[in-house]
Design a protein around this motif. Structure first.
Motif, PDB file in Angstrom:
ATOM      1  N   VAL A 194     -51.587  -3.892  -5.777  1.00  0.00           N
ATOM      2  CA  VAL A 194     -50.645  -2.721  -5.988  1.00  0.00           C
ATOM      3  C   VAL A 194     -49.285  -3.333  -6.669  1.00  0.00           C
ATOM      4  CG1 VAL A 194     -49.649  -1.174  -4.652  1.00  0.00           C
ATOM      5  CG2 VAL A 194     -51.871  -1.942  -3.905  1.00  0.00           C
ATOM      6  N   TRP A 195     -48.990  -2.509  -7.807  1.00  0.00           N
ATOM      7  CA  TRP A 195     -47.854  -2.615  -8.409  1.00  0.00           C
ATOM      8  C   TRP A 195     -46.720  -1.606  -7.521  1.00  0.00           C
ATOM      9  CZ3 TRP A 195     -46.667  -6.306 -11.986  1.00  0.00           C
ATOM     10  CH2 TRP A 195     -47.881  -6.764 -12.635  1.00  0.00           C
TER      11      TRP A 195
ATOM     12  N   GLY B 219     -53.622  -0.746  -8.184  1.00  0.00           N
ATOM     13  CA  GLY B 219     -53.084   0.175  -7.910  1.00  0.00           C
ATOM     14  C   GLY B 219     -51.612   0.288  -8.017  1.00  0.00           C
ATOM     15  N   ILE B 220     -51.087   1.295  -7.959  1.00  0.00           N
ATOM     16  CA  ILE B 220     -49.684   1.834  -8.131  1.00  0.00           C
ATOM     17  C   ILE B 220     -49.082   2.302  -6.883  1.00  0.00           C
ATOM     18  CG2 ILE B 220     -48.125   2.953  -9.593  1.00  0.00           C
ATOM     19  CD1 ILE B 220     -49.304   1.034 -11.302  1.00  0.00           C
ATOM     20  N   LEU B 221     -47.865   1.938  -6.872  1.00  0.00           N
ATOM     21  CA  LEU B 221     -47.082   2.641  -5.786  1.00  0.00           C
ATOM     22  C   LEU B 221     -45.726   2.799  -6.380  1.00  0.00           C
ATOM     23  CD1 LEU B 221     -46.167   3.896  -3.003  1.00  0.00           C
ATOM     24  CD2 LEU B 221     -45.682   1.748  -2.139  1.00  0.00           C
TER      25      LEU B 221
ATOM     26  N   LEU C 261     -45.838  -7.114  -7.803  1.00  0.00           N
ATOM     27  CA  LEU C 261     -47.111  -7.077  -7.471  1.00  0.00           C
ATOM     28  C   LEU C 261     -47.560  -7.597  -6.326  1.00  0.00           C
ATOM     29  CD1 LEU C 261     -49.879  -6.458  -8.591  1.00  0.00           C
ATOM     30  CD2 LEU C 261     -49.875  -8.566  -9.648  1.00  0.00           C
ATOM     31  N   ALA C 262     -48.037  -6.829  -5.328  1.00  0.00           N
ATOM     32  CA  ALA C 262     -48.678  -7.309  -4.061  1.00  0.00           C
ATOM     33  C   ALA C 262     -50.327  -7.641  -4.135  1.00  0.00           C
ATOM     34  CB  ALA C 262     -48.343  -6.196  -3.003  1.00  0.00           C
ATOM     35  N   HIS C 263     -50.711  -8.713  -3.827  1.00  0.00           N
ATOM     36  CA  HIS C 263     -52.034  -9.082  -3.751  1.00  0.00           C
ATOM     37  C   HIS C 263     -52.658  -9.132  -2.127  1.00  0.00           C
ATOM     38  CE1 HIS C 263     -55.668 -11.673  -4.045  1.00  0.00           C
ATOM     39  NE2 HIS C 263     -55.959 -10.416  -4.388  1.00  0.00           N
ATOM     40  N   ARG C 264     -53.293  -8.445  -1.558  1.00  0.00           N
ATOM     41  CA  ARG C 264     -53.643  -8.214  -0.153  1.00  0.00           C
ATOM     42  C   ARG C 264     -52.640  -8.388   0.636  1.00  0.00           C
ATOM     43  NH1 ARG C 264     -58.885 -12.325  -0.302  1.00  0.00           N
ATOM     44  NH2 ARG C 264     -60.275 -11.272  -1.700  1.00  0.00           N
ATOM     45  N   GLY C 265     -51.443  -7.595   0.165  1.00  0.00           N
ATOM     46  CA  GLY C 265     -50.380  -7.254   1.067  1.00  0.00           C
ATOM     47  C   GLY C 265     -49.296  -8.498   0.909  1.00  0.00           C
TER      48      GLY C 265
END
Length: 344
Positions: free
Chosen positions: A85-86, A67-69, A110-114
């Motif tokens: 999520v990047w 994912g991207i934010l 980069l977040a993985h599972r928050g």
């Protein structure tokens, strides 16, 4: 770079350097830039958009299921339901950039599972690369970063960011500014929060605070600070700062003292924001939606300091937390980030 870096961090560095090359080329002829306004005193240039595009293309080419934010495009790119999520700010410090003031940076996390796992902040004007992998320490180029050893507010150099949008409560900020200014050795405001956070990690500042920030402003810097032995939270010392539009970071002892000063100003600043203030992209998920799955900040590794005035929200189950550090207490031993001796 002598360390063997995590593959995902390597991709983030590749993306940051590609964006930095675009920014550096554009800086040679600023008169040709096309600039739009997202709001009063809030600018976006074609460089922001080009840098963001190359970052997203680089990341998704390597990890198409992530994912991207991103600041300029929200969540319109990448997978919506990925555990990865990047979080991207392609040019933090746009106002500085368009004026030729050389303080700006690319920020990628980069977040993985928050939980933020990888972080890069790249300063293209100095070719300085700040980076961290969770549990493996924080670095500037090849140098290991540690927060400063200062423990007294009167010795501390503190970074901040001024409010600049219509709807910001300038009078309240000036009261906060005045209170902090009288307690410390000096305040600085270069104008790029991602770099400010890295400067805390590097020991250039002893602490930093600002209101009105978005997740892409602080996500990468937050990991770099904690991996350098520092602390980061909201104005009451809690860990839910990504969407609270307030952040304070610092050495463990200065963090505790600064939180005591800032806690009375917590959340009331957010309540002051009006429709004229900068808003996140329309497709940015609400905190409830996003934090539930992918963007919760990692809990800070410190107790919540108790403010000297004003209410503080205490989470259930925190009754056993140790007392906050104070200026009169004995200096705490320097925090050691996880993985100090872990091989790369």
């Amino acid at each position: 770079m002598s360390q063997a870096l995590h593959p995902m961090l390597n991709i983030a560095i590749k993306a940051a350097r590609a964006a930095g090359a675009i920014i550096n080329r554009a800086s040679l002829d600023l008169d040709l830039l096309r600039i739009n306004t997202k709001g009063p005193n809030d600018f976006v240039s074609e460089v922001d958009q080009a840098a963001e595009q190359v970052i997203i293309e680089t990341l998704l080419q390597a990890y198409p299921g992530h994912g991207i934010l991103a600041e300029e495009s929200g969540r319109e790119h990448g997978a919506r339901n990925s555990e990865y999520v990047w979080i991207i700010d392609p040019l933090d410090g746009t106002t500085n950039f368009i004026h030729g003031f050389p303080v700006y940076a690319v920020s990628i996390a980069l977040a993985h599972r928050g939980v933020v796992q990888q972080a890069v902040v790249y300063d293209p004007t100095r070719n300085d690369l700040f980076y961290a992998t969770k549990g493996r320490g924080a670095y500037l180029n090849d140098r290991r970063l540690r927060v400063s050893k200062r423990t007294r507010m009167q010795d501390a150099l503190i970074g901040t960011g001024f409010p600049f949008r219509r709807g910001d409560n300038f009078k309240r900020y000036l009261k906060m500014f005045e209170e902090v200014m009288q307690q410390c050795a000096g305040l600085r405001r270069p104008g790029a929060a991602a770099l400010d956070l890295c400067y805390v990690a590097a020991g250039y500042y002893d602490a930093f605070f600002e209101t009105g920030l978005n997740p892409w402003d602080v996500a990468a810097g937050s990991l770099i600070i904690t991996e350098a032995g520092g602390l980061i939270g909201n104005f009451t010392g809690e860990s839910d700062y990504l969407f609270q539009r307030e952040v304070v970071a610092g050495t463990p002892r200065i963090f505790g003292q600064l939180v005591q000063t800032l806690a009375p100003y917590s959340r009331v600043i957010k309540a002051d924001e009006t429709e004229g203030a900068q808003s996140a992209p329309a497709d940015l998920p609400t905190p409830e939606q996003a934090l539930a799955d992918s963007l919760k900040a990692e809990p800070a590794a410190a107790a919540e300091p108790t403010p000297k005035k004003g209410p503080v929200r205490i989470r259930k189950g925190d009754a056993s937390a140790p007392a906050a550090p104070t200026a009169a207490a004995a200096p705490a031993a320097p925090a050691t980030p996880p993985g100090e001796d872990a091989p790369f």
